[in-house]
Design a protein around this motif. Structure first.
Motif, PDB file in Angstrom:
ATOM      1  N   PRO A  22      -7.604   8.303  -5.922  1.00  0.00           N
ATOM      2  CA  PRO A  22      -7.170   7.485  -4.790  1.00  0.00           C
ATOM      3  C   PRO A  22      -6.902   8.353  -3.575  1.00  0.00           C
ATOM      4  O   PRO A  22      -6.557   9.530  -3.688  1.00  0.00           O
ATOM      5  CB  PRO A  22      -5.875   6.838  -5.314  1.00  0.00           C
TER       6      PRO A  22
ATOM      7  N   SER B 296     -10.610  -0.402  -7.892  1.00  0.00           N
ATOM      8  CA  SER B 296     -10.133  -1.732  -8.280  1.00  0.00           C
ATOM      9  C   SER B 296      -9.857  -1.763  -9.774  1.00  0.00           C
ATOM     10  O   SER B 296     -10.466  -1.032 -10.551  1.00  0.00           O
ATOM     11  CB  SER B 296     -11.160  -2.792  -7.908  1.00  0.00           C
ATOM     12  N   CYS B 297      -8.938  -2.630 -10.170  1.00  0.00           N
ATOM     13  CA  CYS B 297      -8.593  -2.776 -11.581  1.00  0.00           C
ATOM     14  C   CYS B 297      -9.704  -3.528 -12.304  1.00  0.00           C
ATOM     15  O   CYS B 297     -10.152  -4.568 -11.815  1.00  0.00           O
ATOM     16  CB  CYS B 297      -7.269  -3.520 -11.732  1.00  0.00           C
TER      17      CYS B 297
ATOM     18  N   LYS C 235      -9.496  -6.445  -2.323  1.00  0.00           N
ATOM     19  CA  LYS C 235     -10.867  -6.126  -2.713  1.00  0.00           C
ATOM     20  C   LYS C 235     -11.827  -7.059  -2.001  1.00  0.00           C
ATOM     21  O   LYS C 235     -11.721  -8.285  -2.133  1.00  0.00           O
ATOM     22  CB  LYS C 235     -11.025  -6.268  -4.226  1.00  0.00           C
TER      23      LYS C 235
ATOM     24  N   CYS D 137      -3.279   0.169 -13.823  1.00  0.00           N
ATOM     25  CA  CYS D 137      -3.127  -0.893 -12.815  1.00  0.00           C
ATOM     26  C   CYS D 137      -1.734  -0.843 -12.196  1.00  0.00           C
ATOM     27  O   CYS D 137      -0.730  -0.628 -12.898  1.00  0.00           O
ATOM     28  CB  CYS D 137      -3.371  -2.258 -13.437  1.00  0.00           C
TER      29      CYS D 137
ATOM     30  N   TRP E 264      -5.004  -2.694  -8.312  1.00  0.00           N
ATOM     31  CA  TRP E 264      -5.824  -1.506  -8.112  1.00  0.00           C
ATOM     32  C   TRP E 264      -5.233  -0.393  -8.973  1.00  0.00           C
ATOM     33  O   TRP E 264      -4.107  -0.503  -9.494  1.00  0.00           O
ATOM     34  CB  TRP E 264      -5.879  -1.115  -6.644  1.00  0.00           C
TER      35      TRP E 264
ATOM     36  N   CYS F 140       0.830  -1.208   0.000  1.00  0.00           N
ATOM     37  CA  CYS F 140       0.000   0.000   0.000  1.00  0.00           C
ATOM     38  C   CYS F 140       0.868   1.264   0.000  1.00  0.00           C
ATOM     39  O   CYS F 140       1.732   1.411   0.875  1.00  0.00           O
ATOM     40  CB  CYS F 140      -0.902  -0.012   1.235  1.00  0.00           C
TER      41      CYS F 140
ATOM     42  N   GLU G  52     -14.102  -1.029  -4.694  1.00  0.00           N
ATOM     43  CA  GLU G  52     -12.828  -0.439  -4.307  1.00  0.00           C
ATOM     44  C   GLU G  52     -11.932  -1.472  -3.645  1.00  0.00           C
ATOM     45  O   GLU G  52     -12.397  -2.491  -3.139  1.00  0.00           O
ATOM     46  CB  GLU G  52     -13.055   0.726  -3.322  1.00  0.00           C
ATOM     47  N   VAL G  53     -10.630  -1.197  -3.676  1.00  0.00           N
ATOM     48  CA  VAL G  53      -9.642  -2.007  -2.996  1.00  0.00           C
ATOM     49  C   VAL G  53      -9.243  -1.262  -1.738  1.00  0.00           C
ATOM     50  O   VAL G  53      -8.882  -0.083  -1.797  1.00  0.00           O
ATOM     51  CB  VAL G  53      -8.410  -2.242  -3.906  1.00  0.00           C
ATOM     52  N   ARG G  54      -9.300  -1.923  -0.620  1.00  0.00           N
ATOM     53  CA  ARG G  54      -9.034  -1.250   0.648  1.00  0.00           C
ATOM     54  C   ARG G  54      -7.870  -1.877   1.383  1.00  0.00           C
ATOM     55  O   ARG G  54      -7.674  -3.086   1.337  1.00  0.00           O
ATOM     56  CB  ARG G  54     -10.275  -1.274   1.550  1.00  0.00           C
TER      57      ARG G  54
ATOM     58  N   SER H  17      -7.914   3.588   0.382  1.00  0.00           N
ATOM     59  CA  SER H  17      -8.708   2.845  -0.597  1.00  0.00           C
ATOM     60  C   SER H  17      -8.349   3.317  -1.993  1.00  0.00           C
ATOM     61  O   SER H  17      -7.915   4.474  -2.196  1.00  0.00           O
ATOM     62  CB  SER H  17     -10.206   3.030  -0.338  1.00  0.00           C
ATOM     63  N   TYR H  18      -8.558   2.417  -2.967  1.00  0.00           N
ATOM     64  CA  TYR H  18      -8.181   2.685  -4.356  1.00  0.00           C
ATOM     65  C   TYR H  18      -9.235   2.058  -5.258  1.00  0.00           C
ATOM     66  O   TYR H  18      -9.854   1.050  -4.892  1.00  0.00           O
ATOM     67  CB  TYR H  18      -6.817   2.060  -4.681  1.00  0.00           C
TER      68      TYR H  18
END
Length: 982
Positions: free
Chosen positions: A971, A931-932, A914, A953, A939, A904, A920-922, A928-929
């Motif tokens: 982000p 998601s791809c 995810k 990505c 992410w 991160c 979102e990816v946390r 958080s970002y």
């Protein structure tokens, strides 16, 4: 002679149709019966009761019962005549029965006394002792007792006969009662002996094993259960109880030092010298007795290293001397050294990659390839002198596509040809046409698109591409097809066999193969196998071309090996020749009790010798002490089948039952505390084929006894030092130094012992391989390099399926022998067991211990790596520190998968993930970002392109997923720095 007949007139009234007897005549032991015009005879021995006379209206009726269930009846006789005949007949019948009984009285008395003695036996009522009594009792019952009539032989005889007949009809129950009575009495009678024969009183289980004396007795002696005490006490008991003379007892051990220790202990406990011998010493003595002199022993018989070197030398000589044999040897190394499994044999990428990592897919040229089919192609090219590069970067620069640099599978350096091997097979569809399909875990459409892209690249740059396919191997024409495709472009220049073999030696591939050949050879000889046996079993087991290729190598190697003995004998010859002499009676065995230590290590040839010795004495017993959980010498010929089928192999016969034996489980361990003892038991019993035993631990652990320490890359020495430092700190310097045993699966696992002993003088530190540690114990055990891989633990090279060709039964359970090796390692420890395992590549055994709650192991804080599932292959994403000092998360299958993620950007340590149902990816730190959209694990982060900023990505260039920047969806952390690979 006396006669009785119907009165003529009365006969017409009571027997008008002649259905009953008209006349009876007793002549000695024969009764003549006349009916109408016919006469028949009846023996007195068939008569079941004295005659009965009844008065009727028309004269007297006499009845005689006999054993066919019918009666002889005569009606209408004069009453006085009937009474006189009845009395005479009765006296004759009684006389006959008593005479018959008296005739075999001494035999009956002997059998009766034997049966009565079972209630209070002076010796253990073993099957071999009681079977003759049972045979006699049943024979006498059939010939006499069942025919005697109680009222004819007096008041006392029937009671005595009933005792014998009860035994004859239910011998199993009667013998069981006798055994129970003997054991109870004997344990009490020898209580003082059992209390003092060893330094500590024997346990109840040990005492029972000593007094039990069945035809074949198996004592299951788990690790640290005092097996040496049992076998020593058994020998001393046999002598002191007067059961055997010293010359009738044979003590057998597998190692010379174990035999010497056994001899010393038995003499000390019994006061009688008995020389314990190894199997080979016994066999050598037998040969000397029969032949008058002992043949010379081969130099390599007592030296495993010399044996292995001899096999290597034979291989080398055959390559240089015989062209057809050299071709078979080269073919095996080139195409069958590893199991020929491909991605089509697995359901998931993770399973496939795990298998590939356990195999040494190294080509004859020396590089590692990614599949078995690539290995075949590479080795064919090398064999035929075609120079190549594996996975070189393509000679032309490909315009920016977001892909990694294009690397074709092979580039032929002289001709410029490229080879791509495609993992596709052909499949028939409903309309009769064919389509290409991929392995179960490979997405078909993207893979086929990738094939088209590669073809287009070569077309655009006018480079020649030769294609091979998995379906060609499936159809048996992968290499012949390759030869045809290359023929217009390449001239083959086959390398000489000796040149290829020298390269194989250079790659260190001969050593492991020589060990496999050596193990196979010993088991082949000791089991009395033939090549036809092996070929037939290979067909049954469907081992295919690999087994045939191996046997094509083994046959000439074995033939050459036998020639080089030059009249000398090896240990297999020694045992087999001695067994033959015992089987044919040329050697007469004096042994009536055969006591065998470490029985789990017995081989087929040794078992044959033991059986031959036992068969020579009708009351010979086998007393075997061992632990199938510690059977770890398969490579030396040991056969666990013999212990698992102990009764069938060595047992006696009784009451129409074969395989009669007794098993005693010692259960109690004097070594390990509960956490170690129970965990080890649970671990080894995962294999259901192992004999189940109870375990009573030596004590209760007051703190975690099993510790798992994760070892980062290149930090083995530091982590070992940390563990030793902790043990040194906890050691009581006033008492005896704590013993620490370092264990390795291989000799090369040994650390720098001199340095460790210098740094930790408070500890008594030693190193052993696990195999060499058998029988040892230490306060603390540290298992080194508990890692995965071909030369990891479990070893990827031990349980080769080829060995099943010379084994009575295949061990179907995965890593069966290696699991037992692990059990041995665990049970060397008294108080603590520490496993040092790679952080990124831990052994599957360590993973099992760590994750399964059945083992009740509290892992150390750093023992559990921060593991996440890899979205690309299903493996594990493990945290590693890169050269730039940053944390990266890399797939454990780094050689195959290559999934790599930077930690991160916000916290720099954790991995954003995810959650299901989220867009979102946390990260655990709160960042958080987005998601791809194209991959599972990635992410999106801000990137700069020719048209400005965009979201790309974090896994670029592996993944080219992207999105437009939405102001509200930026982000929550700054754009990460440029990625550097670890």
């Amino acid at each position: 002679m006396i006669r009785l007949q119907q009165r003529p007139l009365l006969g017409l009234l009571v027997n008008p149709f002649g259905k009953t007897a008209k006349a009876l005549e007793l002549n000695g032991d024969l009764l003549q019966i006349t009916k109408g015009r016919h006469t028949r005879s009846l023996l007195l021995e068939t008569v079941t009761a004295a005659p009965v006379v009844r008065k009727g209206t028309f004269g007297a009726m006499l009845t005689i019962a006999y054993d066919s269930g019918g009666d002889v009846v005569l009606k209408g006789a004069a009453k006085a005549d009937a009474a006189a005949f009845s009395e005479t007949f009765r006296n004759a019948w009684i006389c006959f029965n008593r005479t018959a009984f008296d005739k075999d009285a001494s035999r009956f008395d002997r059998i009766h006394a034997g049966v009565r003695a079972l209630a209070h036996p002076a010796r253990y009522p073993a099957a071999c002792q009681i079977a003759p009594l049972l045979n006699d009792a049943r024979a006498l019952d059939a010939s006499l007792l069942s025919k005697l009539q109680p009222e004819a032989i007096g008041a006392d005889a029937p009671r005595r006969i009933a005792i014998v007949q009860q035994f004859a009809s239910d011998a199993q129950t009667e013998r069981s009662k006798s055994i129970a009575a003997f054991v109870d009495a004997e344990l009490d009678r020898w209580r003082d002996f059992f209390d003092t024969v060893e330094s500590q009183p024997l346990t109840p289980e040990q005492r029972l094993s000593v007094v039990v004396d069945e035809d074949a007795t198996l004592v299951l002696a788990g690790a640290g259960s005092g097996k040496t005490s049992v076998i020593t006490a058994k020998a001393a008991y046999l002598l002191k109880a007067g059961i055997r003379e010293p010359e009738e007892i044979l003590l057998l051990a597998f190692a010379k030092n174990a035999a010497e220790e056994m001899s010393e202990r038995v003499e000390a406990r019994s006061g009688v010298p008995i020389v314990a011998r190894t199997f080979h010493a016994l066999a050598y003595d037998i040969i000397g007795i029969v032949e008058g002199s002992k043949p010379a022993l081969a130099d390599h018989a007592t030296d495993d290293m010399a044996f292995s070197n001899l096999i290597k030398q034979i291989l080398k000589d055959l390559v240089h001397r015989l062209s057809d044999v050299s071709q078979a040897i080269i073919q095996f190394f080139a195409h069958f050294l590893v199991e020929p499994k491909t991605e089509w044999d697995f359901k998931t990428k993770h399973d496939f990659y795990t298998h590939m990592e356990s195999q040494d897919l190294r080509t004859l040229q020396g590089e590692k390839v990614k599949s078995y089919e690539e290995l075949q192609i590479a080795n064919w090219l090398y064999e035929n002198g075609v120079e190549y590069e594996y996975e070189p970067i393509y000679e032309h620069k490909i315009p920016e596509t977001g892909r990694r640099d294009y690397q074709p599978d092979f580039h032929l350096t002289e001709s410029g040809i490229y080879i791509e091997h495609f993992g596709v097979r052909r499949q028939k569809v409903a309309d009769g046409s064919e389509r290409l399909v991929t392995a179960p875990f490979v997405e078909r459409e993207p893979y086929l698109a990738g094939m088209e892209w590669k073809r287009q690249v070569h077309a655009d740059h006018e480079t020649i591409l030769i294609e091979t396919y998995s379906y060609e191997r499936q159809e048996g024409r992968l290499l012949t097809g390759l030869a045809e495709k290359l023929a217009p472009h390449v001239t083959l220049k086959p390398r000489p066999a000796d040149t290829i073999y020298d390269q194989i030696v250079e790659l260190n591939q001969v050593d492991d193969f020589s060990k496999l050949l050596g193990t196979f050879l010993r088991k082949y000889k000791s089991g009395g196998y033939s090549l036809d046996d092996c070929e037939a079993k290979s067909d049954r087991m469907k081992l295919g071309k690999r087994a045939k290729a191996f046997l094509d190598v083994f046959a000439p190697v074995f033939e050459e090996y036998e020639k080089r003995l030059e009249g000398r004998i090896d240990f297999e010859d020694m045992i087999l020749r001695a067994a033959h002499y015992a089987e044919t009676g040329r050697y007469v065995s004096p042994f009536r009790h055969i006591l065998i230590d470490e029985f789990q290590d017995i081989s087929q040839s040794r078992a044959r010798l033991v059986k031959a010795l036992k068969a020579q004495q009708p009351d010979a017993r086998i007393f075997a002490v061992g632990d199938d959980w510690q059977s770890i010498f398969r490579f030396a010929g040991s056969d666990i089948h013999l212990m698992r089928q102990f009764g069938a192999e060595f047992g006696g016969t009784f009451d129409n039952a074969s395989g009669v034996h007794r098993t005693v489980d010692l259960g109690r361990t004097f070594r390990s505390v509960d956490q170690i003892a129970f965990a080890a038991r649970t671990f080894v019993l995962r294999n259901p084929a192992q004999i189940e035993k109870q375990v009573i631990p030596a004590g209760t652990a007051t703190e975690p006894a099993i510790n798992i320490v994760a070892v980062p890359r290149a930090e083995d020495e530091r982590k070992l030092s940390d563990v030793l430092a902790a043990l040194s700190t906890g050691s009581n310097t006033d008492a005896k130094p704590a013993s620490v045993l370092l264990l390795g699966r291989y000799r090369f696992n040994e650390p720098r012992m001199h340095e460790l002993r210098r740094r930790f003088p408070q500890l008594q530190i030693s190193f052993k391989t696990i195999h060499a540690s058998k029988g040892l114990q230490a306060d603390h055990v540290i298992l080194l390099n508990a890692d995965s891989g071909r030369i990891g633990f479990p070893s990827g090279i031990v349980d080769d399926p080829l060995l099943s060709l010379v084994s009575p039964e295949e061990e179907a359970f995965e890593n069966a022998e290696e699991r037992r090796v692990m059990y041995v390692a665990m049970t060397r420890a008294k108080y603590t067991l520490t496993l040092l395992a790679s952080h990124s590549r831990p052994s599957s055994f360590v993973t099992e211990l760590r994750k399964d709650p059945a083992y009740d192991i509290a892992a150390a804080p750093d023992a559990e790596p921060d593991v996440h599932v890899c979205g690309e292959c299903g493996g594990r994403l493990l945290g590693v520190t890169g050269k730039d000092g940053r944390i990266w998360y890399r797939c454990e299958h780094v050689q195959h998968c290559g999934n790599l993620l930077l930690a991160c950007p916000s916290c720099g340590t954790a991995l954003p993930r995810k959650a299901e149902g989220m867009t979102e990816v946390r990260c655990g730190c709160g960042a958080s970002y987005p998601s791809c959209p194209d991959c599972t694990d990635g992410w999106l982060v801000e990137r700069k392109g020719r048209y400005g900023g965009f979201l790309g990505c974090v896994r670029y260039p592996t993944c080219v997923g992207k999105a437009k920047i939405a102001t509200s969806k930026r982000p929550t952390t700054a754009k990460p720095r440029r990625r550097k690979r670890p």
